[in-house]
Design an enzyme around this catalytic site. Structure first.
Site, PDB file in Angstrom:
ATOM      1  N   ASN A   1       0.851  -1.191   0.000  1.00 21.05           N
ATOM      2  CA  ASN A   1       0.000   0.000   0.000  1.00 21.05           C
ATOM      3  C   ASN A   1       0.895   1.251   0.000  1.00 21.05           C
ATOM      4  O   ASN A   1       1.689   1.447   0.926  1.00 21.05           O
ATOM      5  CB  ASN A   1      -0.903  -0.035   1.238  1.00 21.05           C
TER       6      ASN A   1
ATOM      7  N   ASP B   1      -0.176   4.470  -0.149  1.00 22.21           N
ATOM      8  CA  ASP B   1      -0.891   5.712   0.216  1.00 22.21           C
ATOM      9  C   ASP B   1       0.022   6.729   0.903  1.00 22.21           C
ATOM     10  O   ASP B   1      -0.075   7.936   0.663  1.00 22.21           O
ATOM     11  CB  ASP B   1      -2.035   5.425   1.203  1.00 22.21           C
ATOM     12  N   HIS B   2       0.903   6.234   1.790  1.00 22.95           N
ATOM     13  CA  HIS B   2       1.697   7.176   2.586  1.00 22.95           C
ATOM     14  C   HIS B   2       2.758   7.908   1.764  1.00 22.95           C
ATOM     15  O   HIS B   2       3.251   8.948   2.181  1.00 22.95           O
ATOM     16  CB  HIS B   2       2.329   6.480   3.787  1.00 22.95           C
TER      17      HIS B   2
ATOM     18  N   ARG C   1       3.187  18.967   1.166  1.00 23.45           N
ATOM     19  CA  ARG C   1       3.594  20.221   0.519  1.00 23.45           C
ATOM     20  C   ARG C   1       2.738  20.531  -0.703  1.00 23.45           C
ATOM     21  O   ARG C   1       3.076  21.432  -1.474  1.00 23.45           O
ATOM     22  CB  ARG C   1       5.067  20.140   0.099  1.00 23.45           C
TER      23      ARG C   1
ATOM     24  N   HIS D   1      -5.699   3.555  -1.734  1.00 23.99           N
ATOM     25  CA  HIS D   1      -7.035   3.853  -1.197  1.00 23.99           C
ATOM     26  C   HIS D   1      -7.416   5.233  -1.711  1.00 23.99           C
ATOM     27  O   HIS D   1      -6.819   6.234  -1.324  1.00 23.99           O
ATOM     28  CB  HIS D   1      -6.972   3.830   0.334  1.00 23.99           C
TER      29      HIS D   1
ATOM     30  N   ARG E   1      -9.679   7.979  -1.349  1.00 22.24           N
ATOM     31  CA  ARG E   1     -10.662   8.440  -0.358  1.00 22.24           C
ATOM     32  C   ARG E   1     -11.559   9.511  -0.943  1.00 22.24           C
ATOM     33  O   ARG E   1     -11.166  10.234  -1.853  1.00 22.24           O
ATOM     34  CB  ARG E   1      -9.944   9.000   0.878  1.00 22.24           C
TER      35      ARG E   1
ATOM     36  N   ARG F   1      -7.337  12.757   0.242  1.00 25.79           N
ATOM     37  CA  ARG F   1      -6.303  13.347   1.113  1.00 25.79           C
ATOM     38  C   ARG F   1      -4.890  12.854   0.788  1.00 25.79           C
ATOM     39  O   ARG F   1      -3.912  13.470   1.157  1.00 25.79           O
ATOM     40  CB  ARG F   1      -6.621  13.077   2.581  1.00 25.79           C
ATOM     41  N   HIS F   2      -4.785  11.698   0.136  1.00 25.54           N
ATOM     42  CA  HIS F   2      -3.437  11.263  -0.290  1.00 25.54           C
ATOM     43  C   HIS F   2      -3.456  10.871  -1.780  1.00 25.54           C
ATOM     44  O   HIS F   2      -3.064  11.660  -2.615  1.00 25.54           O
ATOM     45  CB  HIS F   2      -2.822  10.188   0.621  1.00 25.54           C
TER      46      HIS F   2
ATOM     47  N   GLU G   1      -8.629   0.205  -3.008  1.00 28.34           N
ATOM     48  CA  GLU G   1      -9.422   0.242  -1.761  1.00 28.34           C
ATOM     49  C   GLU G   1     -10.367   1.412  -1.855  1.00 28.34           C
ATOM     50  O   GLU G   1      -9.948   2.520  -2.218  1.00 28.34           O
ATOM     51  CB  GLU G   1      -8.494   0.526  -0.580  1.00 28.34           C
TER      52      GLU G   1
ATOM     53  N   THR H   1      -6.550   6.243   9.792  1.00 33.31           N
ATOM     54  CA  THR H   1      -6.463   5.126   8.854  1.00 33.31           C
ATOM     55  C   THR H   1      -7.754   4.339   9.021  1.00 33.31           C
ATOM     56  O   THR H   1      -8.548   4.640   9.916  1.00 33.31           O
ATOM     57  CB  THR H   1      -5.228   4.241   9.147  1.00 33.31           C
ATOM     58  N   THR H   2      -7.974   3.345   8.170  1.00 39.68           N
ATOM     59  CA  THR H   2      -9.195   2.557   8.292  1.00 39.68           C
ATOM     60  C   THR H   2      -9.253   1.955   9.696  1.00 39.68           C
ATOM     61  O   THR H   2      -8.339   1.261  10.109  1.00 39.68           O
ATOM     62  CB  THR H   2      -9.187   1.422   7.236  1.00 39.68           C
TER      63      THR H   2
ATOM     64  N   GLU I   1     -10.612  -9.653   3.307  1.00 42.73           N
ATOM     65  CA  GLU I   1      -9.327  -9.328   3.915  1.00 42.73           C
ATOM     66  C   GLU I   1      -9.593  -9.229   5.409  1.00 42.73           C
ATOM     67  O   GLU I   1     -10.359  -8.368   5.858  1.00 42.73           O
ATOM     68  CB  GLU I   1      -8.781  -8.003   3.369  1.00 42.73           C
TER      69      GLU I   1
ATOM     70  N   HIS J   1      -3.404  -4.967   7.807  1.00 40.83           N
ATOM     71  CA  HIS J   1      -3.515  -3.827   8.722  1.00 40.83           C
ATOM     72  C   HIS J   1      -2.619  -4.036   9.950  1.00 40.83           C
ATOM     73  O   HIS J   1      -2.744  -5.033  10.644  1.00 40.83           O
ATOM     74  CB  HIS J   1      -4.958  -3.571   9.193  1.00 40.83           C
ATOM     75  N   GLY J   2      -1.708  -3.094  10.122  1.00 39.70           N
ATOM     76  CA  GLY J   2      -0.842  -3.133  11.305  1.00 39.70           C
ATOM     77  C   GLY J   2       0.274  -4.157  11.237  1.00 39.70           C
ATOM     78  O   GLY J   2       0.992  -4.366  12.220  1.00 39.70           O
TER      79      GLY J   2
ATOM     80  N   GLY K   1       1.187  -1.557   4.359  1.00 40.72           N
ATOM     81  CA  GLY K   1       1.527  -0.213   3.916  1.00 40.72           C
ATOM     82  C   GLY K   1       2.465   0.527   4.846  1.00 40.72           C
ATOM     83  O   GLY K   1       3.655   0.728   4.541  1.00 40.72           O
ATOM     84  N   HIS K   2       1.961   0.931   5.993  1.00 44.32           N
ATOM     85  CA  HIS K   2       2.664   1.894   6.848  1.00 44.32           C
ATOM     86  C   HIS K   2       4.079   1.452   7.201  1.00 44.32           C
ATOM     87  O   HIS K   2       5.033   2.232   7.112  1.00 44.32           O
ATOM     88  CB  HIS K   2       1.841   2.148   8.113  1.00 44.32           C
TER      89      HIS K   2
HETATM   90  N1  PXP Z   1      -5.663  -3.236   4.332  1.00 42.43           N
HETATM   91  C1  PXP Z   1      -6.603  -2.272   4.404  1.00 42.43           C
HETATM   92  C2  PXP Z   1      -7.992  -2.617   4.020  1.00 42.43           C
HETATM   93  C3  PXP Z   1      -6.267  -0.965   4.809  1.00 42.43           C
HETATM   94  O1  PXP Z   1      -7.214  -0.014   4.875  1.00 42.43           O
HETATM   95  C4  PXP Z   1      -4.916  -0.667   5.115  1.00 42.43           C
HETATM   96  C5  PXP Z   1      -4.534   0.711   5.510  1.00 42.43           C
HETATM   97  O2  PXP Z   1      -4.700   1.591   4.463  1.00 42.43           O
HETATM   98  C6  PXP Z   1      -3.995  -1.707   5.016  1.00 42.43           C
HETATM   99  C7  PXP Z   1      -4.384  -2.981   4.652  1.00 42.43           C
HETATM  100  C8  PXP Z   1      -2.552  -1.482   5.318  1.00 42.43           C
HETATM  101  O3  PXP Z   1      -2.429  -1.241   6.685  1.00 42.43           O
HETATM  102  P1  PXP Z   1      -1.039  -0.732   7.253  1.00 42.43           P
HETATM  103  O4  PXP Z   1      -0.784   0.597   6.631  1.00 42.43           O
HETATM  104  O5  PXP Z   1      -1.269  -0.664   8.737  1.00 42.43           O
HETATM  105  O6  PXP Z   1      -0.024  -1.748   6.850  1.00 42.43           O
END
Ligand code: PXP
Length: 243
Positions: free
Chosen positions: A6, A8-9, A17, A42, A44, A48-49, A69, A99-100, A150, A189-190, A211-212
């Site tokens: 992911n 997004d970040h 900026r 994602h 949104r 926002r990103h 997403e 985040t979600t 998921e 996630h996480g 992602g993160h």
């Molecule tokens: N899966 C879904 C559905 C999410 O919304 C996210 C966060 O955007 C992720 C996975 C990735 O999560 P993380 O950024 O915590 O790895």
């Protein structure tokens, strides 16, 4: 087991900026060179990103699974039908969240989600639902025609000690339930470089969406290496099979 990265970040940093760097398409390129099997964005409601231009470029260019997403809104369904990502993951979306926050309340929103799944699948798109590790939501996901779920691993990732064992067991049970219900099972996630092994050991999992943690490491060591290191951890947990 596939790894969807992911990005997004990367766009979040660009939007700090309101400029042109870092470029998400370049991040996607480097993630793929590092072994990513998919790229997730994602889109949104508030953009926002990731924005529409990013999605357009990624759709044109991405040679691996492009996972969009999105919330199950009229606007997003129309975009997905037009842009034809390789996978649509429906997520709940709140404007103020960082985040979600949780999985879809599939049972409570059964009719609305069923209609969204029907429209997306009618346009030839495979559909995944981001859900909590909950037996009722898994059964409802199968019943409304989703192809995949998921499983939300955030509760597992945020817990410690005995409670973490319980959360891990809940994820494992949910993956098995999903597969028994005829769904493909992803997880995300996480997840990070410390906890990914425990989830990658679950044989029935089709793919992890991360992602993160990868983007955070990429800031320090580069995207290609950050993805390669995550894939190596998954591969080790998966019994040394190539992932
Ligand atoms: N899966 C879904 C559905 C999410 O919304 C996210 C966060 O955007 C992720 C996975 C990735 O999560 P993380 O950024 O915590 O790895």
């Amino acid at each position: 087991m596939i790894l969807g990265v992911n990005i997004d970040h990367v766009a979040t940093l660009r939007q700090a900026r309101l400029g042109i760097e870092p470029e998400p398409v370049m991040a996607a390129t480097l993630a793929i060179l590092g072994g990513a099997d998919g790229i997730t964005v994602h889109l949104r409601e508030d953009r926002r990103h990731i924005n529409d231009r990013d999605l357009n470029l990624l759709r044109e260019w991405t040679p691996v699974e492009l996972n969009l997403e999105m919330a199950a809104t009229k606007e997003m369904i129309a975009i997905a039908v037009k842009k034809q990502p390789d996978l649509v993951t429906i997520v709940p979306e709140k404007r103020a969240e960082l985040t979600t926050e949780g999985g879809l309340a599939v049972q409570r929103n059964r009719l609305r989600l069923k209609e969204a799944v029907r429209r997306l699948k009618g346009a030839g798109l495979p559909v995944s639902l981001f859900i909590n590790p909950d037996a009722g939501d898994i059964a409802a996901s199968a019943e409304i025609g989703a192809d995949m779920v998921e499983i939300h691993t955030g509760y597992f990732a945020n817990s410690r000690g005995n409670s973490r064992d319980g959360e891990l067991a809940r994820v494992i049970r949910s993956v098995q339930q999903a597969v028994e219900a005829g769904l493909k099972a992803n997880a995300g996630h996480g997840l990070n470089y410390v906890n990914v092994g425990m989830i990658a050991e679950i044989r029935e999992v089709r793919g992890l969406y991360i992602g993160h943690s990868i983007v955070s490491r990429a800031v320090l060591v580069g995207m290609e290496r950050a993805v390669r290191e995550m894939k190596a951890l998954m591969s080790r947990a998966d019994g040394g099979k190539e992932t």
